[in-house]
Scaffold this active site. Structure first.
Site, PDB file in Angstrom:
ATOM      1  N   ASP A  59       0.829  -1.271   0.085  1.00 34.88           N
ATOM      2  CA  ASP A  59      -0.076  -0.133  -0.029  1.00 34.88           C
ATOM      3  C   ASP A  59       0.944   1.152   0.031  1.00 34.88           C
ATOM      4  O   ASP A  59       1.781   1.246   1.073  1.00 34.88           O
ATOM      5  CB  ASP A  59      -0.876   0.018   1.288  1.00 34.88           C
ATOM      6  CG  ASP A  59      -1.770   1.105   1.317  1.00 34.88           C
ATOM      7  OD1 ASP A  59      -1.688   1.969   0.629  1.00 34.88           O
ATOM      8  OD2 ASP A  59      -2.832   1.232   2.266  1.00 34.88           O
ATOM      9  N   SER A 126      -5.472  13.366 -15.824  1.00 33.54           N
ATOM     10  CA  SER A 126      -6.890  13.111 -16.411  1.00 33.54           C
ATOM     11  C   SER A 126      -7.661  14.273 -16.792  1.00 33.54           C
ATOM     12  O   SER A 126      -7.336  15.601 -16.498  1.00 33.54           O
ATOM     13  CB  SER A 126      -8.029  12.661 -14.853  1.00 33.54           C
ATOM     14  OG  SER A 126      -9.251  12.517 -15.496  1.00 33.54           O
ATOM     15  N   TYR A 151     -12.491  13.305  -6.993  1.00 33.05           N
ATOM     16  CA  TYR A 151     -11.476  12.710  -8.013  1.00 33.05           C
ATOM     17  C   TYR A 151     -10.785  13.568  -8.901  1.00 33.05           C
ATOM     18  O   TYR A 151      -9.643  13.653  -9.080  1.00 33.05           O
ATOM     19  CB  TYR A 151     -12.262  11.449  -8.760  1.00 33.05           C
ATOM     20  CG  TYR A 151     -11.256  11.195  -9.861  1.00 33.05           C
ATOM     21  CD1 TYR A 151     -10.172  10.365  -9.635  1.00 33.05           C
ATOM     22  CD2 TYR A 151     -11.596  11.558 -11.212  1.00 33.05           C
ATOM     23  CE1 TYR A 151      -9.324   9.657 -10.584  1.00 33.05           C
ATOM     24  CE2 TYR A 151     -10.717  11.148 -12.126  1.00 33.05           C
ATOM     25  CZ  TYR A 151      -9.629  10.027 -11.823  1.00 33.05           C
ATOM     26  OH  TYR A 151      -8.732   9.556 -12.850  1.00 33.05           O
ATOM     27  N   LYS A 155      -6.546  15.339  -8.948  1.00 34.89           N
ATOM     28  CA  LYS A 155      -5.773  15.085 -10.273  1.00 34.89           C
ATOM     29  C   LYS A 155      -5.205  16.396 -10.357  1.00 34.89           C
ATOM     30  O   LYS A 155      -4.011  16.686 -10.661  1.00 34.89           O
ATOM     31  CB  LYS A 155      -6.393  14.696 -11.421  1.00 34.89           C
ATOM     32  CG  LYS A 155      -6.790  13.111 -11.438  1.00 34.89           C
ATOM     33  CD  LYS A 155      -5.612  12.295 -11.269  1.00 34.89           C
ATOM     34  CE  LYS A 155      -5.749  10.676 -11.337  1.00 34.89           C
ATOM     35  NZ  LYS A 155      -4.646   9.920 -11.106  1.00 34.89           N
TER      36      LYS A 155
END
Length: 351
Positions: A59, A126, A151, A155
């Site tokens: 992780d 993105s 989200y 980015k």
């Protein structure tokens, strides 16, 4: 052979990028804790490339474990960082989960890049960084607007973290802004494998066609587009994967004109959600059971890319057509439906 670390190597884009890197002469290792992926995907990768790929089940939010992997592989020529949560809808519902996972993992990795002086870093960004743009297609110079989801904010912040870090580093970096990756490897051995209900359009289409999902919902039919549904720039995952190899080649060859550069990765063609559905029906011969529903929180109205910069500087181009995207996605869906273990993975029963 130059050694490259791919984080999220068992994931959708990461696995296809490992294939492309190996086929272009790179040695590759992977980090993936398999919280949102299946380790079995690497079996498909290994069948394609004909060699084993080492994955560290770590992780990245655990700094000590991340450090140990980088220390063991201090001869890395570069890192491609994919590992992140990516569901727009889930990020709206659980923003802190996304801020913690996506940003802490990136910070830990960049600490190691600095400590071990890893020369090159490629960040998976993105088109969500553009928000709802005023003018399309968007170029790399298009001013970012407020993101439509947590989200998207991860980015935007991730890009800022990388660019500010690289200013005071011996490393160089490229930020690759993806549009909408779809499709699967033409071999049918690897593809998108969402755990639970898919949040992206194409796996939702293929799962509906094969009967895993009873009915597909088109979110929003009153947008100011040619048929009322959202417009997206769908790009085949193999085209996208190859861009990462070219980005590394570019950095390693010292062709970059600044320490941190940004590139759009899209076909440059806007396709509506309904047009994508009709393309799938045409290619597969399947009539899709779908309904028209209300808008979904976090969705951008319309976006597609100007990809001139990637073409001119990286020598990259998108080669797969929309029909080929749908054809390979459908082939992959049919293949995993015949594999009980992969089917169980999608129900969240396997790592």
């Amino acid at each position: 052979m130059k050694k490259i670390l791919v984080t999220g190597g068992c994931g959708y884009i990461g696995s296809h990028t490992i294939v492309d890197l190996v086929q272009h002469g790179y040695e590759v290792i992977s980090i993936d804790n398999n919280s949102r992926s299946s380790s079995r995907i690497l079996e498909g990768v290994e069948r394609i490339v004909g060699k084993s790929i080492k994955n560290y089940k770590v992780d990245l939010c655990n700094y000590d474990d991340t450090y140990a992997v980088i220390q063991e592989n201090a001869d890395l020529a570069g890192i491609i960082h994919f590992a992140a949560y990516k569901s727009v809808g889930e990020s709206v519902e659980q923003p802190l989960l996304y801020f913690e996972n996506n940003l802490l993992s990136l910070i830990n990795l960049l600490k190691c890049v600095d400590e071990f002086k890893i020369p090159h870093f490629v960040f998976s960004s993105s088109c969500t960084v553009y928000g709802n743009p005023d003018i399309i297609p968007v170029t790399e110079e298009t001013p970012p607007k407020p993101a439509e989801s947590p989200y998207g904010y991860t980015k935007q912040m991730g890009e800022q973290i990388v660019s500010e870090t690289i200013k005071h580093s011996v490393s160089t970096a490229i930020l690759l802004r993806y549009f909408n990756p779809v499709g699967a490897h033409p071999s049918g051995l690897i593809g998108e494998l969402p755990v639970g209900k898919p949040q992206n359009l194409v796996p939702a289409i293929t799962q509906t066609a094969i009967g895993k999902i009873q009915q597909l919902t088109v979110f929003g039919t009153d947008y100011p587009t040619r048929d009322g549904s959202c417009v997206r720039d769908f790009i085949h995952v193999c085209d996208l994967a190859h861009a990462h190899t070219l980005a590394l080649d570019y950095l390693i060859s010292l062709k970059n004109f600044s320490p941190c550069e940004v590139y759009n990765l899209g076909t440059g063609n806007g396709v509506t959600v309904l047009e994508a559905i009709h393309a799938f029906e045409r290619v597969s011969g399947q009539k899709l059971n779908y309904q028209l529903g209300p808008r979904r929180a976090g969705d951008v109205v319309a976006i597609y890319a100007n990809n001139d910069k990637a073409r001119d500087f990286l020598g990259w181009e998108a080669n797969f057509s929309l029909d080929e995207m749908m054809k390979t996605a459908w082939q992959w869906e049919q293949n995993i439906r015949s594999d009980e273990d992969f089917y169980a993975t999608q129900k969240g029963e396997l790592n």
